[in-house]
Design a protein around this motif. Sequence first.
Motif, PDB file in Angstrom:
ATOM      1  N   MET A   1      33.396 -16.635  37.668  1.00 30.62           N
ATOM      2  CA  MET A   1      32.488 -17.258  36.882  1.00 30.62           C
ATOM      3  C   MET A   1      31.232 -16.292  36.647  1.00 30.62           C
ATOM      4  SD  MET A   1      30.580 -20.993  36.750  1.00 30.62           S
ATOM      5  CE  MET A   1      31.225 -22.150  35.670  1.00 30.62           C
ATOM      6  N   SER A   2      30.876 -16.763  35.111  1.00 31.32           N
ATOM      7  CA  SER A   2      30.334 -15.974  34.430  1.00 31.32           C
ATOM      8  C   SER A   2      28.600 -16.447  35.201  1.00 31.32           C
ATOM      9  CB  SER A   2      30.218 -15.593  33.016  1.00 31.32           C
ATOM     10  OG  SER A   2      31.329 -14.746  32.713  1.00 31.32           O
ATOM     11  N   GLU A   3      27.840 -14.664  34.912  1.00 35.06           N
ATOM     12  CA  GLU A   3      26.741 -15.524  35.641  1.00 35.06           C
ATOM     13  C   GLU A   3      25.930 -15.230  34.085  1.00 35.06           C
ATOM     14  OE1 GLU A   3      22.513 -13.920  37.879  1.00 35.06           O
ATOM     15  OE2 GLU A   3      24.643 -13.626  38.611  1.00 35.06           O
ATOM     16  N   ARG A   4      24.953 -16.367  33.885  1.00 35.30           N
ATOM     17  CA  ARG A   4      24.605 -16.656  32.528  1.00 35.30           C
ATOM     18  C   ARG A   4      23.294 -16.684  32.931  1.00 35.30           C
ATOM     19  NH1 ARG A   4      27.961 -19.102  27.924  1.00 35.30           N
ATOM     20  NH2 ARG A   4      29.854 -18.606  28.410  1.00 35.30           N
ATOM     21  N   GLN A   5      21.924 -15.368  32.472  1.00 39.92           N
ATOM     22  CA  GLN A   5      20.206 -15.628  32.451  1.00 39.92           C
ATOM     23  C   GLN A   5      19.564 -15.402  31.004  1.00 39.92           C
ATOM     24  OE1 GLN A   5      19.061 -13.033  35.491  1.00 39.92           O
ATOM     25  NE2 GLN A   5      17.392 -14.305  35.654  1.00 39.92           N
ATOM     26  N   ILE A   6      18.701 -16.700  31.255  1.00 38.48           N
ATOM     27  CA  ILE A   6      17.714 -16.316  30.289  1.00 38.48           C
ATOM     28  C   ILE A   6      16.653 -16.067  30.679  1.00 38.48           C
ATOM     29  CG2 ILE A   6      16.605 -17.169  28.057  1.00 38.48           C
ATOM     30  CD1 ILE A   6      18.668 -18.930  27.578  1.00 38.48           C
ATOM     31  N   THR A   7      16.075 -14.841  29.827  1.00 38.48           N
ATOM     32  CA  THR A   7      14.743 -13.812  30.758  1.00 38.48           C
ATOM     33  C   THR A   7      13.918 -13.857  29.594  1.00 38.48           C
ATOM     34  OG1 THR A   7      15.583 -11.608  30.370  1.00 38.48           O
ATOM     35  CG2 THR A   7      15.488 -12.359  32.693  1.00 38.48           C
ATOM     36  N   ARG A   8      12.509 -13.856  29.731  1.00 35.54           N
ATOM     37  CA  ARG A   8      11.782 -13.252  28.910  1.00 35.54           C
ATOM     38  C   ARG A   8      10.701 -12.377  29.671  1.00 35.54           C
ATOM     39  NH1 ARG A   8       6.690 -18.615  28.225  1.00 35.54           N
ATOM     40  NH2 ARG A   8       5.670 -17.597  26.360  1.00 35.54           N
ATOM     41  N   ASP A   9       9.907 -11.750  28.037  1.00 36.43           N
ATOM     42  CA  ASP A   9       8.769 -10.713  28.562  1.00 36.43           C
ATOM     43  C   ASP A   9       8.768 -10.827  27.282  1.00 36.43           C
ATOM     44  OD1 ASP A   9      10.747  -9.252  27.483  1.00 36.43           O
ATOM     45  OD2 ASP A   9      11.078  -7.892  28.875  1.00 36.43           O
ATOM     46  N   ILE A  10       7.592  -9.383  27.411  1.00 32.80           N
ATOM     47  CA  ILE A  10       6.787  -9.026  26.168  1.00 32.80           C
ATOM     48  C   ILE A  10       6.901  -7.310  26.325  1.00 32.80           C
ATOM     49  CG2 ILE A  10       4.730  -8.408  25.316  1.00 32.80           C
ATOM     50  CD1 ILE A  10       4.792 -11.206  25.301  1.00 32.80           C
ATOM     51  N   ALA A  11       7.795  -6.720  25.543  1.00 33.50           N
ATOM     52  CA  ALA A  11       8.318  -5.566  24.678  1.00 33.50           C
ATOM     53  C   ALA A  11       8.186  -4.636  23.408  1.00 33.50           C
ATOM     54  CB  ALA A  11       9.753  -5.756  25.591  1.00 33.50           C
ATOM     55  N   ARG A  12       8.618  -4.035  23.294  1.00 33.00           N
ATOM     56  CA  ARG A  12       8.539  -3.622  21.716  1.00 33.00           C
ATOM     57  C   ARG A  12       9.631  -3.322  20.900  1.00 33.00           C
ATOM     58  NH1 ARG A  12       4.023  -0.705  19.963  1.00 33.00           N
ATOM     59  NH2 ARG A  12       1.880  -1.071  22.362  1.00 33.00           N
ATOM     60  N   TYR A  13      10.205  -3.874  20.066  1.00 38.70           N
ATOM     61  CA  TYR A  13      11.327  -4.029  19.119  1.00 38.70           C
ATOM     62  C   TYR A  13      11.368  -2.489  19.181  1.00 38.70           C
ATOM     63  CZ  TYR A  13      14.434  -4.621  16.002  1.00 38.70           C
ATOM     64  OH  TYR A  13      16.439  -4.863  16.138  1.00 38.70           O
ATOM     65  N   SER A  14      10.753  -1.628  18.660  1.00 35.92           N
ATOM     66  CA  SER A  14      10.723  -0.016  18.490  1.00 35.92           C
ATOM     67  C   SER A  14       9.314   0.661  19.050  1.00 35.92           C
ATOM     68  CB  SER A  14      11.087   0.329  16.914  1.00 35.92           C
ATOM     69  OG  SER A  14      10.112  -0.264  16.133  1.00 35.92           O
ATOM     70  N   ASP A  15       9.663   1.657  18.878  1.00 41.71           N
ATOM     71  CA  ASP A  15       7.645   2.874  19.274  1.00 41.71           C
ATOM     72  C   ASP A  15       7.118   2.713  18.943  1.00 41.71           C
ATOM     73  OD1 ASP A  15       9.088   3.876  20.944  1.00 41.71           O
ATOM     74  OD2 ASP A  15      10.068   5.233  20.514  1.00 41.71           O
ATOM     75  N   THR A  16       7.184   1.731  17.390  1.00 35.06           N
ATOM     76  CA  THR A  16       6.187   1.542  16.240  1.00 35.06           C
ATOM     77  C   THR A  16       5.822  -0.048  15.825  1.00 35.06           C
ATOM     78  OG1 THR A  16       7.998   1.159  14.779  1.00 35.06           O
ATOM     79  CG2 THR A  16       6.909   3.667  13.943  1.00 35.06           C
TER      80      THR A  16
END
Length: 114
Positions: A1-16
């Motif tokens: 069975m596949s392991e599905r997970q939803i995570t949340r964080d703060i990140a930059r979509y790109s360097d700018t």
Amino acid sequence: MSERQITRDIARYSDTDEPMHRWALTIDGDTVSELWVDTTTGEIMQVETPTEHQGNGYATALYRKAAAEITIYHAPESHRTPEGDRFARSVGGEALPCQHGCCDNDNDFDDEEF
């Protein structure tokens, strides 16, 4: 069975880009969909699901998870891509009014004097 997970964080979509809320859905360690939300306005800035994973409800699952955690909004209708408009109409939810003065807003006053 596949392991599905939803995570949340703060990140930059790109360097700018400024840091944003990011929800990611992974299956067996592979990211299959991401939802990016502006930390100040709550506006959905980007939804990405690779073509091979589209149509499985992954982006909808991320939207529902994000909306359960914080207040989020779709972009104003005139600012959406065709794909973004289909997504917004599919999942429902509120949209932000235009913040840039380039659109007609329903809540603008029509030259009324007070």
